[in-house]
Design a protein around this motif. Structure first.
Motif, PDB file in Angstrom:
ATOM      1  N   ILE A   1      -4.014  -5.414   9.989  1.00 14.04           N
ATOM      2  CA  ILE A   1      -4.180  -3.998   9.629  1.00 14.04           C
ATOM      3  C   ILE A   1      -4.238  -3.838   8.116  1.00 14.04           C
ATOM      4  O   ILE A   1      -5.080  -3.099   7.575  1.00 14.04           O
ATOM      5  CB  ILE A   1      -3.028  -3.172  10.237  1.00 14.04           C
ATOM      6  CG1 ILE A   1      -3.088  -3.217  11.770  1.00 14.04           C
ATOM      7  CG2 ILE A   1      -3.086  -1.723   9.755  1.00 14.04           C
ATOM      8  CD1 ILE A   1      -1.896  -2.578  12.458  1.00 14.04           C
TER       9      ILE A   1
ATOM     10  N   VAL B   1      -6.313   3.542   7.780  1.00 17.13           N
ATOM     11  CA  VAL B   1      -7.155   3.178   8.923  1.00 17.13           C
ATOM     12  C   VAL B   1      -6.265   2.901  10.132  1.00 17.13           C
ATOM     13  O   VAL B   1      -5.069   2.641   9.988  1.00 17.13           O
ATOM     14  CB  VAL B   1      -8.029   1.951   8.595  1.00 17.13           C
ATOM     15  CG1 VAL B   1      -8.999   2.261   7.484  1.00 17.13           C
ATOM     16  CG2 VAL B   1      -7.150   0.745   8.241  1.00 17.13           C
ATOM     17  N   VAL B   2      -6.865   2.956  11.312  1.00 19.45           N
ATOM     18  CA  VAL B   2      -6.193   2.708  12.603  1.00 19.45           C
ATOM     19  C   VAL B   2      -4.769   3.262  12.609  1.00 19.45           C
ATOM     20  O   VAL B   2      -3.794   2.503  12.690  1.00 19.45           O
ATOM     21  CB  VAL B   2      -6.212   1.209  12.963  1.00 19.45           C
ATOM     22  CG1 VAL B   2      -7.611   0.750  13.302  1.00 19.45           C
ATOM     23  CG2 VAL B   2      -5.672   0.327  11.830  1.00 19.45           C
TER      24      VAL B   2
ATOM     25  N   GLN C   1      -7.636   5.876  22.612  1.00 21.31           N
ATOM     26  CA  GLN C   1      -7.666   5.776  21.158  1.00 21.31           C
ATOM     27  C   GLN C   1      -7.090   4.441  20.701  1.00 21.31           C
ATOM     28  O   GLN C   1      -7.610   3.806  19.766  1.00 21.31           O
ATOM     29  CB  GLN C   1      -6.871   6.934  20.534  1.00 21.31           C
ATOM     30  CG  GLN C   1      -6.870   6.915  19.009  1.00 21.31           C
ATOM     31  CD  GLN C   1      -6.075   8.062  18.413  1.00 21.31           C
ATOM     32  OE1 GLN C   1      -5.714   9.012  19.115  1.00 21.31           O
ATOM     33  NE2 GLN C   1      -5.799   7.986  17.113  1.00 21.31           N
TER      34      GLN C   1
ATOM     35  N   LEU D   1      -2.504   2.276  15.665  1.00 22.21           N
ATOM     36  CA  LEU D   1      -2.034   0.886  15.615  1.00 22.21           C
ATOM     37  C   LEU D   1      -0.889   0.745  14.630  1.00 22.21           C
ATOM     38  O   LEU D   1       0.080   0.006  14.882  1.00 22.21           O
ATOM     39  CB  LEU D   1      -3.187  -0.046  15.231  1.00 22.21           C
ATOM     40  CG  LEU D   1      -4.205  -0.398  16.320  1.00 22.21           C
ATOM     41  CD1 LEU D   1      -5.241  -1.375  15.778  1.00 22.21           C
ATOM     42  CD2 LEU D   1      -3.519  -1.003  17.527  1.00 22.21           C
TER      43      LEU D   1
ATOM     44  N   ASP E   1      -9.672   1.812  21.319  1.00 22.88           N
ATOM     45  CA  ASP E   1     -10.767   1.972  20.346  1.00 22.88           C
ATOM     46  C   ASP E   1     -10.378   1.381  18.998  1.00 22.88           C
ATOM     47  O   ASP E   1     -11.198   0.708  18.333  1.00 22.88           O
ATOM     48  CB  ASP E   1     -11.119   3.451  20.194  1.00 22.88           C
ATOM     49  CG  ASP E   1     -11.814   4.012  21.425  1.00 22.88           C
ATOM     50  OD1 ASP E   1     -12.299   3.196  22.241  1.00 22.88           O
ATOM     51  OD2 ASP E   1     -11.872   5.250  21.587  1.00 22.88           O
ATOM     52  N   GLU E   2      -9.144   1.617  18.575  1.00 19.30           N
ATOM     53  CA  GLU E   2      -8.708   1.084  17.281  1.00 19.30           C
ATOM     54  C   GLU E   2      -8.581  -0.436  17.336  1.00 19.30           C
ATOM     55  O   GLU E   2      -8.874  -1.125  16.339  1.00 19.30           O
ATOM     56  CB  GLU E   2      -7.383   1.733  16.884  1.00 19.30           C
ATOM     57  CG  GLU E   2      -7.538   3.220  16.538  1.00 19.30           C
ATOM     58  CD  GLU E   2      -6.244   3.839  16.033  1.00 19.30           C
ATOM     59  OE1 GLU E   2      -5.253   3.079  15.894  1.00 19.30           O
ATOM     60  OE2 GLU E   2      -6.216   5.051  15.787  1.00 19.30           O
TER      61      GLU E   2
ATOM     62  N   GLU F   1     -12.069  -1.615  17.028  1.00 25.63           N
ATOM     63  CA  GLU F   1     -12.527  -1.404  15.637  1.00 25.63           C
ATOM     64  C   GLU F   1     -12.008  -2.515  14.741  1.00 25.63           C
ATOM     65  O   GLU F   1     -12.759  -3.096  13.929  1.00 25.63           O
ATOM     66  CB  GLU F   1     -12.038  -0.040  15.155  1.00 25.63           C
ATOM     67  CG  GLU F   1     -12.411   0.277  13.710  1.00 25.63           C
ATOM     68  CD  GLU F   1     -11.823   1.606  13.245  1.00 25.63           C
ATOM     69  OE1 GLU F   1     -11.856   1.867  12.033  1.00 25.63           O
ATOM     70  OE2 GLU F   1     -11.326   2.372  14.110  1.00 25.63           O
ATOM     71  N   LEU F   2     -10.731  -2.836  14.869  1.00 22.42           N
ATOM     72  CA  LEU F   2     -10.138  -3.888  14.053  1.00 22.42           C
ATOM     73  C   LEU F   2     -10.723  -5.247  14.424  1.00 22.42           C
ATOM     74  O   LEU F   2     -10.978  -6.092  13.539  1.00 22.42           O
ATOM     75  CB  LEU F   2      -8.620  -3.885  14.238  1.00 22.42           C
ATOM     76  CG  LEU F   2      -7.808  -4.833  13.356  1.00 22.42           C
ATOM     77  CD1 LEU F   2      -8.060  -4.544  11.875  1.00 22.42           C
ATOM     78  CD2 LEU F   2      -6.319  -4.690  13.679  1.00 22.42           C
TER      79      LEU F   2
END
Length: 495
Positions: free
Chosen positions: A193, A211-212, A341, A215, A344-345, A348-349
């Motif tokens: 992260i 971001v994220v 969500q 998470l 999704d994160e 994304e990561l």
């Protein structure tokens, strides 16, 4: 003449009757004579065997000559009525050679109809045995396949299949602990992260939001409630929604419909209404002058009263402060919106790290190296192997949350009735397997029946062939006598 005596007479079996009539060995009206003889035989023998003919009658007369010898008079005639009847039958048979045409008709019927019919029935039995055997094998394979599908589906759900419904509900009860373990694994993602955050800040060259965010929250706090994620404070009371287990399906014969008697029904049900009308207080007076009930008792909200304030409450706001209720009482990975969500994160990561690993494998030129000289230390200190290891951890987490088993568990958590649907689908596969097994047993039974029928027909065929061969020899010998011993061959009997 001697050579002529040895020339055989060949007669086609299908033309045998016509041959006997054409050569005047038999009368054209032989059938009426045979009918008369049959009636006399039936009178002489009450239980007349099938296919009794002239040569059988000769044997009977020979037997009676021994048993009825004492009835013979001085003229050589028999006084016994039984002997007279059979001698008359033999005489009628010998008239116009009726016996010859009768046994010839029996032979033709056996060769043309009876024997082929029995052979056809036996062939049909053999064909049915093969067909039932094939269907038996298909049913056995189908039953095994359906049962294997059932157990494969059970393995996908993570159950054994002994009691589908109970095992599925037990899995849902274990779901919070499974999700808590997944949330605990997110703690190891802090470096990934931070790497993502540092890269975004370095590339954008301006302050950016974190971001994220989810998470980050799960990485620090774990799989908390939606209330804590939404408000930022930990709830003092968590009122989790109770998982309502749908009742077990009860067989029709096990349903207790109760007693429909009028007396018991009226005594057992209390509707809270008194039968006395004066005891019911509706709060409304029928008197027109009554202001208490008519006007003062009912507040219609008009006049000088303050206007009613309507407030729209946000999700979870109807609960007192500090109380997590409804969706707020669920964890982030239990509630569908926050779980989506979260996934999704993770994706994304994972996409960022996969792209970064690809870029690191291609950063061999001086320009690329110089571009990251001003980057934060966390970006410069990463290696391709380390980034790939981070990607593997993320892919494992995504796989756990999006697996087929977890999807079914989430659906059961959202709708307990889904358990019944899944149970019915799985039981349907077992039911189909059982039906195929029953059909297989039916095919075994039918195959055995066809085998037994064949076993009963084969002796009949052998006996009929033997009798037909005997008729053939008798006919050939009788015709041969009529032509001075010339050999006679009946053609086309296929015996």
């Amino acid at each position: 003449m001697q050579d002529h005596q040895h020339v055989p007479i060949d007669i086609q079996s299908s033309k045998l009757l016509d041959w006997l009539v054409d050569r005047r060995h038999c009368n054209l009206k032989w059938q009426s004579l045979v009918l008369t003889i049959r009636e006399k035989i039936n009178a002489a023998i009450q239980d007349m065997p099938e296919n009794i003919h002239y040569f059988h009658c000769l044997r009977i007369v020979d037997l009676l000559k021994g048993t009825e010898a004492s009835t013979k008079n001085i003229f050589g005639r028999y006084s016994s009525q039984r002997m007279k009847d059979w001698l008359e039958i033999v005489s009628l048979y010998e008239k116009d050679s009726t016996y010859l045409v009768e046994i010839s008709s029996l032979l033709v019927r056996n060769v043309s109809y009876e024997i082929p019919s029995l052979k056809k029935q036996i062939a049909k039995c053999q064909q049915l045995q093969q067909e039932y055997g094939r269907k038996e094998e298909e049913c056995q394979l189908g039953a095994a396949e359906m049962k294997e599908r059932f157990y494969n589906s059970c393995r996908q759900y993570g159950i054994t299949g002994d009691n589908v419904r109970r095992e599925l509900l037990a899995l849902v009860k274990d779901l919070p602990s499974l999700l808590a373990d997944i949330g605990a694994r997110v703690e190891s993602l802090w470096e990934a992260i931070e790497l993502y955050q540092a890269c975004v800040g370095f590339v954008c060259e301006s302050p950016t939001e974190q971001v994220v965010p989810m998470l980050r929250h799960v990485q620090k706090q774990g799989n908390t409630t939606v209330y804590e994620w939404r408000t930022g404070t930990e709830p003092t009371v968590v009122e989790r929604p109770r998982l309502e287990e749908p009742p077990e399906q009860v067989a029709d014969d096990a349903i207790d419909w109760g007693n429909f008697g009028i007396e018991s029904a009226s005594e057992g049900i209390n509707y809270g209404i008194s039968t006395e009308t004066d005891e019911i207080d509706w709060g409304i007076s029928l008197e027109p002058d009554s202001k208490e009930a008519g006007n003062e008792g009912i507040d219609w909200g008009d006049g000088d009263a303050d206007p009613v304030q309507i407030t729209v409450l946000e999700s979870g706001a109807q609960a007192p402060e500090g109380v997590a209720r409804g969706p707020d009482a669920l964890t982030l990975l239990e509630y569908p919106e926050t779980r989506n969500q979260f996934v999704d994160e993770l994706m994304e990561l994972e996409i960022f790290l996969s792209q970064r690993a690809l870029e690191m494998s291609e950063e061999a030129d001086i320009l690329s190296v110089s571009q990251f000289q001003l980057a934060p230390p966390i970006l410069q200190g990463q290696t391709k192997v380390k980034v790939i290891a981070m990607v593997s951890v993320l892919q494992d987490l995504i796989g756990q949350l999006t697996s087929l088993r977890m999807q079914h568990l989430f659906m059961i958590l959202a709708s307990p009735r889904y358990v019944d649907r899944v149970t019915d689908l799985l039981r349907q596969k077992l039911k189909q397997s059982d039906l195929l097994a029953l059909k297989k047993e039916l095919m075994v039974q039918k195959r055995q029946e066809a085998l037994q029928e064949q076993a009963s027909l084969e002796p009949k065929l052998d006996l009929l062939i033997e009798k037909t061969r005997e008729l053939q020899k008798l006919i050939e010998a009788d015709i041969s006598k009529r032509y001075s011993g010339r050999p006679v061959n009946l053609m086309g009997t296929f015996l």
